[in-house]
Motif scaffolding. Structure first.
Motif, PDB file in Angstrom:
ATOM      1  N   TRP A 193      48.192   1.909 -37.719  1.00  0.00           N
ATOM      2  CA  TRP A 193      47.907   1.166 -38.946  1.00  0.00           C
ATOM      3  C   TRP A 193      49.113   1.040 -39.860  1.00  0.00           C
ATOM      4  CZ3 TRP A 193      44.474  -2.027 -40.972  1.00  0.00           C
ATOM      5  CH2 TRP A 193      44.382  -2.153 -42.369  1.00  0.00           C
ATOM      6  N   PRO A 194      49.416  -0.122 -40.390  1.00  0.00           N
ATOM      7  CA  PRO A 194      48.578  -1.334 -40.470  1.00  0.00           C
ATOM      8  C   PRO A 194      48.626  -2.249 -39.247  1.00  0.00           C
ATOM      9  CG  PRO A 194      50.568  -1.635 -41.755  1.00  0.00           C
ATOM     10  CD  PRO A 194      50.616  -0.243 -41.241  1.00  0.00           C
TER      11      PRO A 194
ATOM     12  N   HIS B  42      45.874  -4.562 -45.822  1.00  0.00           N
ATOM     13  CA  HIS B  42      47.009  -3.711 -46.171  1.00  0.00           C
ATOM     14  C   HIS B  42      47.929  -4.485 -47.118  1.00  0.00           C
ATOM     15  CE1 HIS B  42      50.663  -1.236 -45.568  1.00  0.00           C
ATOM     16  NE2 HIS B  42      49.769  -0.268 -45.478  1.00  0.00           N
TER      17      HIS B  42
ATOM     18  N   ARG C  95      47.295  -3.601 -35.701  1.00  0.00           N
ATOM     19  CA  ARG C  95      45.982  -3.613 -35.059  1.00  0.00           C
ATOM     20  C   ARG C  95      46.124  -4.074 -33.623  1.00  0.00           C
ATOM     21  NH1 ARG C  95      41.300  -3.554 -38.108  1.00  0.00           N
ATOM     22  NH2 ARG C  95      40.719  -2.389 -36.265  1.00  0.00           N
TER      23      ARG C  95
ATOM     24  N   TRP D 272      42.838   3.210 -38.165  1.00  0.00           N
ATOM     25  CA  TRP D 272      43.511   3.192 -39.468  1.00  0.00           C
ATOM     26  C   TRP D 272      43.484   4.587 -40.083  1.00  0.00           C
ATOM     27  CZ3 TRP D 272      40.220   4.578 -43.526  1.00  0.00           C
ATOM     28  CH2 TRP D 272      38.835   4.430 -43.282  1.00  0.00           C
TER      29      TRP D 272
ATOM     30  N   TRP E 115      43.397   2.764 -47.805  1.00  0.00           N
ATOM     31  CA  TRP E 115      43.988   2.220 -46.577  1.00  0.00           C
ATOM     32  C   TRP E 115      44.864   1.009 -46.861  1.00  0.00           C
ATOM     33  CZ3 TRP E 115      38.779   3.047 -47.454  1.00  0.00           C
ATOM     34  CH2 TRP E 115      38.010   1.934 -47.797  1.00  0.00           C
TER      35      TRP E 115
END
Lengths: 231, 231, 231
Positions: free
Chosen positions: C207-208, B123, C210, C165, C173
């Protein structure tokens, strides 16, 4: 002893059905791998002698029709004269997934639903660029197929590929009208055409048009065969 | 009674073979999930003690080689110093599908073909950006793997990943030359390198070059084992 | 004779377990096909009476909650008033793959991990454009689900979709912050909201950001049941 006999026969049938489902899944995955690499003879061998393919509202009949579609047309469209198999800078990846297979109680026929995703196109460094094909594109579709056991081996009786959408890579599916449209001229008038056309009221307009893709299986038990009900 | 014995033994073998195919499919799907999240120790445990991986025309041998590839290299390449597992703003999704598994008649070895799709990248808000890796990219490849039953558990004997193409997200596969090229310098000269290189005539040029990916199975019966022939 | 009885019973159980795994895989693939075409009643029937869905850190409970999510919300969000099923120029393809299914020893419950990829959006020629939805987007996620055998049929007990995502098609993305954020207002205050929220420390930033997605299965034997160990 007759109880043992009954239980053995029931088990043999259940195991046979599990093997059938595996064989049919494998058949469809093999289909996907073969068309990636432009192998029309291998594709044709996956079909019953009287097998057929419905593609773009046209029906290609028998091994001759199947070779016309996956051989003559695909090669004419995708490959340069004399090119074969995997060609430099040419992509035609058919990803296959999401199998729903129902074997008939007599285990001589079956139905299968699958889904495919296609990433295709030509690298800019490839000299030959197929006419009418976007430089790079994505596509997806749903299959509802029929299978038959022919001389002891499962074969495709009828493959029905219902393309759901296409997207030029540059602009995406939101800005693409499908480059493939329903077929209107059959063989031999169109030398690459299908043996017959679907009736006009069954013709499927392509993306951005949508249609339902009815499922072959009964809901919610999906047909008794693979329902996993306590046996 | 000997007929019952024969039928029981045949059934036990057929059921065992179905369980084998399921176990091997599961093994490969687990491989996919583990590499998504940078778990090299878990990946190594999926392999036989003398297992190996062919990647970019190099061969990583044994658990030490496998950890060098999925641990040292992947972490060096993809993660910031000290980062582990799923990292903020980093994507390495390995989608796995299209399994064709053939178990040997003695059920001690097997072969499997699979296909993977990879969506990866960082990202824009992630501070660390891997050097030499496109900001965002797609990739796909085909696996032709060997399996072995080791102490009663199926393990990967040899994983052969044949990358088919890569595409920078910004420009697509039509305008991308693969950022990964065949490996030319083995370990330890290259501390992240493979234990050995494939012979020069087996070296696979990457996208936009293409090669055939021969299938392990015999066509059209795919080998007798899973063919679903009437038994 | 008692040896035959023992072997028959063992085989019946092993075959039942293979059928269970097939039924559960089929259940999840059907889920994927139904949500593509906005069929909330069909989706609800795949769930146990007290089934639930965890989505965006909220929990939708029972058939009423499931219909609120897949019916009221999805239709409100995605479709124009009065539109139903597959709508002109609207795409919501949920590709499903990579099944890891573990059936409990008593064969009354099971766990399943799957992975989904979503390609969605509206064609530029579609009049209705969902508010807050990118014109065209991609998404992927991992499921860790629980299953239960209810009146002899496998049903979803708990579906947990962990979105990994999202990417606007135009920018990818790497330049997208997920348009879907954790749910914060439950039903009925939010008429489309979940019946309850996950506790704050279980809330999953999208997202972003995780997170790890722990696997339900023990490694490396994955639980004994489907391990393919010699039996």
């Amino acid at each position: 002893m007759s109880d043992v006999e009954t239980r053995l026969a029931a088990l043999e049938n259940r195991v046979g059905e599990l093997e059938d489902a595996n064989a049919i899944r494998r058949l469809h995955w093999a289909y996907g791998y073969y068309i990636d690499f432009n192998r029309p003879d291998d594709v044709a061998e996956l079909f019953a002698e009287d097998g057929e393919v419905t593609f773009l509202s046209g029906v290609y009949v028998g091994h001759a029709g199947i070779r016309r579609l996956y051989g003559t047309w695909f090669k004419n469209f995708f490959l340069a004269p004399g090119e074969d198999g995997p060609a430099y800078g040419f992509l035609l990846d058919h990803f296959q997934m999401q199998d729903i297979i129902t074997v008939a109680p007599d285990r001589q026929t079956a139905k299968g639903r699958f889904r495919g995703m296609l990433f295709g196109g030509s690298h800019e460094s490839r000299t030959f660029k197929p006419e009418g094909l976007p430089l790079q594109f994505m596509e997806a579709g749903i299959y509802e197929n029929d299978y038959v056991r022919e001389n002891g081996t499962w074969k495709i009786k009828r493959l029905d590929y219902m393309m759901q959408w296409q997207g030029d890579y540059e602009t995406g599916w939101a800005r693409t009208v499908a480059h493939l449209q329903p077929l209107l001229v059959p063989y031999p008038e169109n030398p690459l055409g299908p043996d017959r056309l679907l009736p006009e009221d069954k013709r499927r307009q392509t993306w951005p048009h949508r249609q339902d893709v009815p499922m072959h299986f009964a809901h919610p038990k999906f047909g008794a065969v693979l329902a996993g009900a306590e046996k």
